[in-house]
Design an enzyme around this catalytic site. Structure first.
Site, PDB file in Angstrom:
ATOM      1  N   ASP A  96       0.845  -1.200   0.000  1.00  0.00           N
ATOM      2  CA  ASP A  96       0.000   0.000   0.000  1.00  0.00           C
ATOM      3  C   ASP A  96       0.881   1.250   0.000  1.00  0.00           C
ATOM      4  OD1 ASP A  96      -2.127  -1.731   0.252  1.00  0.00           O
ATOM      5  OD2 ASP A  96      -2.203  -1.550   2.434  1.00  0.00           O
ATOM      6  N   HIS A  97       0.300   2.370  -0.401  1.00  0.00           N
ATOM      7  CA  HIS A  97       1.144   3.573  -0.513  1.00  0.00           C
ATOM      8  C   HIS A  97       1.716   3.983   0.845  1.00  0.00           C
ATOM      9  CE1 HIS A  97      -2.331   5.865   0.980  1.00  0.00           C
ATOM     10  NE2 HIS A  97      -1.440   6.785   1.290  1.00  0.00           N
TER      11      HIS A  97
END
Ligand code: URA
Length: 244
Positions: free
Chosen positions: A106-107
């Site tokens: 995920d970012h």
């Protein structure tokens, strides 16, 4: 190895289009064993000769296998939309070589991210059948207690999953911190498992893939390196290796 023409050699190493590589060579940027080569068709065995571009000595790599210490705020998708992409942390040659992340973080997740231009390697590493255990360190808003650890070890129900999903290992590492080892890579799996247990994950870091450990690599967030044969051997399936 079969000799390559100088322009194909540079193209294979990510110096741009064939035409651009021909131009670089014609302009005198390419040296082989210290001697400037201006003929883009000169035949070269890249494993037998030393070569440099703009005085930077290069090691020929048929494929590249990289590890990045992913910082927060970067997307793993090829066409990053909301945040900069992880490829922007690598030299431009890696994009020309079509290097891609192996799976996704995920970012806002940090830690170990593998990247390569070897499609078979990417496929193998990402395949659920390969079963390389991954270790995550998660910070949670609520206190970590024995009940949470027991629940994660027993398995939690995730939406759209037919059976409960259990961690291979779950251990408390602080009052609000735990480590989880998973051998699958379902979408947002750690955050969803914690949410299913009624907890909110506030930060997540992947600290090991197989026996390759982030802390042994000495990489600061945003730094990357090539993986050698010894390190690649640490990325073996669970049944052939001890847990990370
Ligand atoms: N699990 C998550 O929830 N997010 C990640 O980035 C990786 C595993």
């Amino acid at each position: 190895m079969k000799p390559l023409s100088a322009d194909r050699l540079l193209q294979s190493q990510g110096f741009g289009t064939r035409r651009w590589c021909q131009q670089l060579i014609a302009e005198g940027a390419f040296r082989m064993d210290g001697k400037v080569i201006t003929d883009p068709h000169a035949r070269i065995d890249p494993t037998a000769h030393g070569f440099s571009v703009f005085d930077e000595i290069l090691e020929y790599r048929a494929q590249v296998y990289l590890v990045l210490h992913k910082p927060p705020g970067y997307e793993c998708s090829r066409k990053a939309s909301h945040h900069p992409g992880v490829l922007s942390l690598l030299p431009e040659q890696m994009s020309w070589r079509e290097v891609q992340p192996v799976g996704r973080l995920d970012h806002d997740t940090t830690g170990l991210l593998l990247l390569s231009d070897d499609g078979a390697f990417i496929h193998r590493q990402a395949s659920p059948r390969h079963h390389v255990p991954k270790r995550y360190r998660a910070q949670v808003h609520e206190p970590v207690d024995a009940a949470l650890i027991a629940l994660l070890q027993a398995g939690v129900r995730l939406q759209d999953e037919p059976a409960p999903i259990a961690a291979l290992e779950a251990v408390a590492t602080g009052a609000h911190e735990l480590e989880l080892v998973l051998d699958e890579g379902k979408y947002h799996q750690v955050k969803r498992m914690l949410a299913a247990a009624g907890k909110h994950c506030t930060a997540l870091c992947r600290v090991a893939i197989g026996r390759l450990r982030l802390d042994a690599l000495g990489l600061e967030p945003g730094q990357w390196r090539h993986l050698g044969a010894d390190q690649l051997a640490l990325l073996t399936p669970a049944d052939q290796a001890a847990r990370p």
